[in-house]
Design a protein around this motif. Structure first.
Motif, PDB file in Angstrom:
ATOM      1  N   GLY A 170      56.708 -14.075 -28.751  1.00  0.00           N
ATOM      2  CA  GLY A 170      56.235 -14.586 -27.472  1.00  0.00           C
ATOM      3  C   GLY A 170      55.210 -13.681 -26.815  1.00  0.00           C
ATOM      4  O   GLY A 170      54.434 -12.992 -27.466  1.00  0.00           O
ATOM      5  N   ARG A 171      55.239 -13.675 -25.489  1.00  0.00           N
ATOM      6  CA  ARG A 171      54.190 -13.033 -24.687  1.00  0.00           C
ATOM      7  C   ARG A 171      54.467 -11.549 -24.448  1.00  0.00           C
ATOM      8  O   ARG A 171      55.607 -11.103 -24.467  1.00  0.00           O
ATOM      9  CB  ARG A 171      54.062 -13.744 -23.338  1.00  0.00           C
ATOM     10  N   VAL A 172      53.399 -10.817 -24.167  1.00  0.00           N
ATOM     11  CA  VAL A 172      53.359  -9.394 -23.784  1.00  0.00           C
ATOM     12  C   VAL A 172      54.479  -8.571 -24.421  1.00  0.00           C
ATOM     13  O   VAL A 172      55.283  -7.931 -23.726  1.00  0.00           O
ATOM     14  CB  VAL A 172      53.349  -9.230 -22.249  1.00  0.00           C
ATOM     15  N   PRO A 173      54.559  -8.529 -25.742  1.00  0.00           N
ATOM     16  CA  PRO A 173      55.685  -7.866 -26.403  1.00  0.00           C
ATOM     17  C   PRO A 173      55.763  -6.362 -26.142  1.00  0.00           C
ATOM     18  O   PRO A 173      56.868  -5.807 -26.062  1.00  0.00           O
ATOM     19  CB  PRO A 173      55.443  -8.154 -27.884  1.00  0.00           C
ATOM     20  N   VAL A 174      54.623  -5.691 -26.008  1.00  0.00           N
ATOM     21  CA  VAL A 174      54.656  -4.248 -25.762  1.00  0.00           C
ATOM     22  C   VAL A 174      55.308  -3.948 -24.418  1.00  0.00           C
ATOM     23  O   VAL A 174      56.171  -3.066 -24.299  1.00  0.00           O
ATOM     24  CB  VAL A 174      53.234  -3.655 -25.822  1.00  0.00           C
ATOM     25  N   ASN A 175      54.921  -4.692 -23.390  1.00  0.00           N
ATOM     26  CA  ASN A 175      55.488  -4.467 -22.067  1.00  0.00           C
ATOM     27  C   ASN A 175      56.993  -4.712 -22.067  1.00  0.00           C
ATOM     28  O   ASN A 175      57.763  -3.934 -21.497  1.00  0.00           O
ATOM     29  CB  ASN A 175      54.800  -5.378 -21.045  1.00  0.00           C
TER      30      ASN A 175
END
Length: 317
Positions: free
Chosen positions: A121-126
């Motif tokens: 999904g979205r923004v995995p690092v954050n």
């Protein structure tokens, strides 16, 4: 008899962000004929801190388009006209339709910024930093209609150190993304590399984040609050809270496992440095902080909050 020279593999690349730039460069270094780059127009509401895929493609003489939707029939027809062997997606922000994924002769592949199947999904690092993960990475997988769910072809990990921000981790991912593609893409071009089915039930999926998601909950532990701060530290919107009619943005923190000085959650000065004591009995250092949009120093802090800002953990987000 002179051997027949094999034509280079061709690709249409959907890309954005620093990782999009570096992955595009890696393909070109490998001799892939990139026939078209599809990217995004930069949003006026977003702080653009990363390199431009569009500018990089144009420097290499590659046609660039920036459609509102990559799945519009006009875009699909344009991609079909280039008859690519591959479609690659590198930090492109929209899902590609099944019709578009069916265009390339060999396959469509996406580079995702996590160790799949975790943090699909979205923004995995954050999200990985928020959850206190010790490792992150990049994964190359085949694209299917379901997000980040196709067969996994390769992945490479990087450490997340206890005081790394999301920006720090992105710098690491740029390097390992290049390395992964350099090693893996030749196997894709020769069709000698096969993928493995991912066990999605053992992974996780997360959605996008908004600036208001940076609100600090002072009921959390010191490590949990520190993880939120570094996950959304600039150039991201930042972590914040409001107290006594003032907005406080904690933009950067540092943790060393030190015990709290006070029995209640609070922010205070010690030897010229700001600290936050938390409900679990530990504290973290506040490296950079704004009060009402202005950089906080000792004089401002004492003028606004006195010697110590007592925090009310009952004020949940």
């Amino acid at each position: 008899m002179t051997p027949v020279k094999q034509a280079p593999a061709s690709a249409v690349v959907f890309a954005y962000h620093d990782i999009g730039v570096r992955c595009l460069e890696a393909l070109l270094e490998l001799g892939v004929e990139v026939r078209l780059v599809v990217t995004h127009l930069d949003s006026e509401s977003e702080q653009i801190w990363f390199e431009s895929v569009s500018e990089h493609a144009k420097r290499n003489g590659i046609p660039v388009i920036t459609p509102g939707s990559p799945n519009a029939q006009a875009v699909i027809q344009q991609v079909e006209a280039y008859a690519p062997d591959f479609i690659f997606s590198f930090y492109y922000r929209q899902m590609l339709s099944a019709e578009l994924l069916a265009v390339p002769a060999i396959g469509a592949f996406n580079l995702h910024g996590s160790l799949l199947p975790k943090y699909r999904g979205r923004v995995p690092v954050n999200w990985a930093i928020i959850h206190g993960e010790e490792f992150c990475g990049v994964s190359l997988h085949q694209m299917v209609s379901k997000p980040d769910a196709g067969d996994l072809f390769a992945q490479k990990a990087v450490p997340i150190l206890s005081n790394d921000t999301a920006f720090d981790v992105f710098q690491k991912l740029k390097c390992v993304a290049e390395l992964l593609l350099t090693v893996v893409v030749p196997g894709l071009m020769s069709r000698q590399l096969t993928g493995e089915t991912m066990d999605l039930d053992s992974g996780s999926y997360f959605g996008g984040r908004k600036p208001e998601d940076g609100l600090i909950n002072w009921e959390w532990s010191a490590h949990d609050i520190h993880n939120l701060i570094r996950a959304v530290a600039p150039p991201f919107p930042g972590a914040f809270f409001e107290m006594g009619g003032h907005r406080v943005d904690i933009l950067l923190s540092h943790i060393r496992g030190e015990k709290s000085c006070f029995a209640e959650p609070c922010i205070y000065l010690e030897d010229g440095q700001f600290y936050a004591d938390c409900t679990d009995g530990y504290r973290f250092m506040i490296v950079e902080m704004n009060i009402d949009g202005q950089k906080a120093d000792q004089v401002m802090f004492r003028r606004v909050f006195g010697s110590r800002l007592r925090l009310n953990p009952a004020n949940k987000p």
